[in-house]
Design a protein around this motif. Structure first.
Motif, PDB file in Angstrom:
ATOM      1  N   GLU A   1      58.262  43.792  34.747  1.00 25.03           N
ATOM      2  CA  GLU A   1      58.035  42.312  34.663  1.00 25.03           C
ATOM      3  C   GLU A   1      58.799  41.845  33.250  1.00 25.03           C
ATOM      4  OE1 GLU A   1      53.720  42.217  34.759  1.00 25.03           O
ATOM      5  OE2 GLU A   1      53.902  41.594  36.742  1.00 25.03           O
ATOM      6  N   ASP A   2      59.062  42.768  32.226  1.00 27.92           N
ATOM      7  CA  ASP A   2      59.412  42.102  30.946  1.00 27.92           C
ATOM      8  C   ASP A   2      61.105  41.680  31.565  1.00 27.92           C
ATOM      9  OD1 ASP A   2      57.469  42.096  29.475  1.00 27.92           O
ATOM     10  OD2 ASP A   2      57.824  44.049  28.622  1.00 27.92           O
ATOM     11  N   ASP A   3      61.558  42.622  32.433  1.00 23.61           N
ATOM     12  CA  ASP A   3      63.072  42.598  32.643  1.00 23.61           C
ATOM     13  C   ASP A   3      63.212  41.257  33.631  1.00 23.61           C
ATOM     14  OD1 ASP A   3      63.623  44.769  31.419  1.00 23.61           O
ATOM     15  OD2 ASP A   3      63.713  45.871  33.068  1.00 23.61           O
ATOM     16  N   HIS A   4      61.999  40.729  34.219  1.00 23.27           N
ATOM     17  CA  HIS A   4      62.175  39.736  34.952  1.00 23.27           C
ATOM     18  C   HIS A   4      61.859  38.347  34.428  1.00 23.27           C
ATOM     19  CE1 HIS A   4      61.313  43.047  38.317  1.00 23.27           C
ATOM     20  NE2 HIS A   4      62.764  43.188  37.785  1.00 23.27           N
ATOM     21  N   PHE A   5      61.295  38.330  33.315  1.00 20.91           N
ATOM     22  CA  PHE A   5      60.517  37.100  32.922  1.00 20.91           C
ATOM     23  C   PHE A   5      60.358  37.347  31.247  1.00 20.91           C
ATOM     24  CE2 PHE A   5      58.286  38.032  36.794  1.00 20.91           C
ATOM     25  CZ  PHE A   5      58.255  36.801  37.438  1.00 20.91           C
ATOM     26  N   PHE A   6      60.423  35.781  30.747  1.00 21.43           N
ATOM     27  CA  PHE A   6      60.021  35.758  29.288  1.00 21.43           C
ATOM     28  C   PHE A   6      59.068  34.680  29.217  1.00 21.43           C
ATOM     29  CE2 PHE A   6      63.499  32.919  30.316  1.00 21.43           C
ATOM     30  CZ  PHE A   6      63.518  31.861  29.463  1.00 21.43           C
ATOM     31  N   VAL A   7      58.281  34.701  27.947  1.00 22.44           N
ATOM     32  CA  VAL A   7      57.210  34.015  27.785  1.00 22.44           C
ATOM     33  C   VAL A   7      57.452  33.061  26.456  1.00 22.44           C
ATOM     34  CG1 VAL A   7      54.820  33.578  27.117  1.00 22.44           C
ATOM     35  CG2 VAL A   7      55.565  35.396  28.454  1.00 22.44           C
TER      36      VAL A   7
END
Length: 101
Positions: free
Chosen positions: A5-11
């Protein structure tokens, strides 16, 4: 978030945002980001002067750019790379056509 998920999103500030599709050719991604920036500026201008038609046009531009970048619409990581690139190139052509009008 998992590693995938880290590869797909950032916060940012607790809000999760989808990353740009990393498979896009850099020239296409750069051009789409340019359109997105111009669209964001147009949204600000339209809001400032209360022009609803210009606001709708600017938001449409932003939507096309975000879809082209893979930041909206179907999750890019679930689709074939060739389809994603073709969609980005089509979004760029549509945005360039808006400038030609």
């Amino acid at each position: 978030m998992t590693a995938a998920e880290d590869d797909h999103f950032f916060v940012v500030n607790g809000r999760r945002w989808r990353r740009t599709d990393p498979a896009l050719p850099e020239d296409v991604a750069t051009a789409l980001r340019s359109h997105l920036g111009r669209g964001r500026n147009a949204v600000k201008r339209a809001k400032r002067v209360g022009d609803d038609e210009a606001l709708a046009t600017a938001r449409h531009r932003n939507g096309l750019a975000k879809h082209g970048l893979g930041e909206r619409g179907p999750e890019w990581w679930t689709r074939p790379e060739a389809d994603r690139i073709a969609d980005a190139e089509q979004a760029l052509a549509d945005l360039d056509a808006l400038d030609a009008d």
